[in-house]
Design a protein around this motif. Sequence first.
Motif, PDB file in Angstrom:
ATOM      1  N   UNK A   1      -1.239  15.874   9.760  1.00  0.00           N
ATOM      2  CA  UNK A   1      -2.463  15.209   9.324  1.00  0.00           C
ATOM      3  C   UNK A   1      -2.273  13.700   9.364  1.00  0.00           C
ATOM      4  N   UNK A   2      -3.346  12.994   9.135  1.00  0.00           N
ATOM      5  CA  UNK A   2      -3.300  11.544   9.197  1.00  0.00           C
ATOM      6  C   UNK A   2      -2.727  10.972   7.901  1.00  0.00           C
ATOM      7  N   UNK A   3      -2.500   9.687   7.920  1.00  0.00           N
ATOM      8  CA  UNK A   3      -2.046   9.001   6.709  1.00  0.00           C
ATOM      9  C   UNK A   3      -3.251   8.769   5.801  1.00  0.00           C
TER      10      UNK A   3
ATOM     11  N   UNK B   1       0.836  -1.185   0.000  1.00  0.00           N
ATOM     12  CA  UNK B   1       0.000   0.000   0.000  1.00  0.00           C
ATOM     13  C   UNK B   1       0.877   1.242   0.000  1.00  0.00           C
TER      14      UNK B   1
ATOM     15  N   UNK C   1       0.809   5.343   0.973  1.00  0.00           N
ATOM     16  CA  UNK C   1       0.120   6.411   1.702  1.00  0.00           C
ATOM     17  C   UNK C   1       0.907   7.706   1.527  1.00  0.00           C
TER      18      UNK C   1
ATOM     19  N   UNK D   1      10.576  11.472   2.291  1.00  0.00           N
ATOM     20  CA  UNK D   1      10.205  12.893   2.284  1.00  0.00           C
ATOM     21  C   UNK D   1      10.523  13.460   0.911  1.00  0.00           C
TER      22      UNK D   1
ATOM     23  N   UNK E   1       1.296  11.544   3.734  1.00  0.00           N
ATOM     24  CA  UNK E   1       0.933  12.257   4.946  1.00  0.00           C
ATOM     25  C   UNK E   1       1.384  13.703   4.840  1.00  0.00           C
TER      26      UNK E   1
ATOM     27  N   UNK F   1       5.110  13.516   2.602  1.00  0.00           N
ATOM     28  CA  UNK F   1       5.785  12.346   3.169  1.00  0.00           C
ATOM     29  C   UNK F   1       5.051  11.124   2.625  1.00  0.00           C
TER      30      UNK F   1
ATOM     31  N   UNK G   1      -4.547   6.832   2.422  1.00  0.00           N
ATOM     32  CA  UNK G   1      -4.239   5.777   1.464  1.00  0.00           C
ATOM     33  C   UNK G   1      -4.358   6.325   0.053  1.00  0.00           C
TER      34      UNK G   1
ATOM     35  N   UNK H   1       4.910  -0.933   8.073  1.00  0.00           N
ATOM     36  CA  UNK H   1       5.203   0.274   7.322  1.00  0.00           C
ATOM     37  C   UNK H   1       6.691   0.473   7.106  1.00  0.00           C
ATOM     38  N   UNK H   2       7.010   1.074   5.970  1.00  0.00           N
ATOM     39  CA  UNK H   2       8.360   1.501   5.718  1.00  0.00           C
ATOM     40  C   UNK H   2       8.649   2.784   6.480  1.00  0.00           C
ATOM     41  N   UNK H   3       9.891   3.252   6.444  1.00  0.00           N
ATOM     42  CA  UNK H   3      10.282   4.446   7.185  1.00  0.00           C
ATOM     43  C   UNK H   3       9.828   5.740   6.536  1.00  0.00           C
ATOM     44  N   UNK H   4       9.318   5.665   5.312  1.00  0.00           N
ATOM     45  CA  UNK H   4       8.822   6.866   4.649  1.00  0.00           C
ATOM     46  C   UNK H   4       9.864   7.551   3.790  1.00  0.00           C
TER      47      UNK H   4
ATOM     48  N   UNK I   1       4.654   7.056   2.365  1.00  0.00           N
ATOM     49  CA  UNK I   1       4.940   5.868   3.165  1.00  0.00           C
ATOM     50  C   UNK I   1       4.315   4.657   2.492  1.00  0.00           C
TER      51      UNK I   1
ATOM     52  N   UNK J   1      -7.225   5.075  -4.900  1.00  0.00           N
ATOM     53  CA  UNK J   1      -8.329   5.654  -4.133  1.00  0.00           C
ATOM     54  C   UNK J   1      -8.905   6.844  -4.902  1.00  0.00           C
TER      55      UNK J   1
END
Lengths: 112, 117
Positions: free
Chosen positions: B42-44, B34, B36, B113, B38, B91, B46, B108-111, B93, B59
């Motif tokens: 704010x929230x993550x 998946x 995402x 930026x 962010x 960001x 999808x 989850x991966x570390x993301x 992820x 989505x």
Amino acid sequence: DQQVKQNSPSLSVQEGRISILNCDYTNSMFDYFLWYKKYPAEGPTFLISISSIKDKNEDGRFTVFLNKSAKHLSLHIVPSQPGDSAVYFCAAATQGAQKLVFGQGTRLTINP
Amino acid sequence: GAVVSQHPSRVICKSGTSVKIECRSLDFQATTMFWYRQFPKQSLMLMATSNEGSKATYEQGVEKDKFLINHASLTLSTLTVTSAHPEDSSFYICSATGLAGGQETQYFGPGTRLLVL
């Protein structure tokens, strides 16, 4: 339409005490719930999960409670430690861990 | 627990260029990954579900031609932000579904930026 809500953007708790993070959801089809911990500029770290057939799941200092009738879950951390300071996200899904819907997060600060 | 890596961790690019982000499951096979994004405080959200060997499912509101997803193997999914613009700065992820205590869990991966100038 916010299907998963964490109404407290922040929470401050003294070290050694219990931290209680709350989460509400609106979609009754959700059957799997997860809590993640996140530090800035990092990906979320999985903490604990619970399926809708249970009302409690415990793992060390972390316990998740699920109240299906109220569509509410909570994460209890006891005793709280300084390293617990982070943003905590609850997430919900249908059919296992597919397509998670996240809440807005709660920033937990543990004070020495 | 299962480990998911992302590369690069940070990227700065000029407007109009394309950026590729890799997501790897290091010690397990993930038929589904998946993506995402962010925004600050704010929230993550999808963006898309990446299925090995088939097209990704996006989505609502996510442009599939702008965010190209390729899931070529059971351990690798890539997200390419095409013709990036400053509003794509975020960001990003990835996550992959693995087993934890007999139950499926997303790791989850570390993301990554991304900053588009």
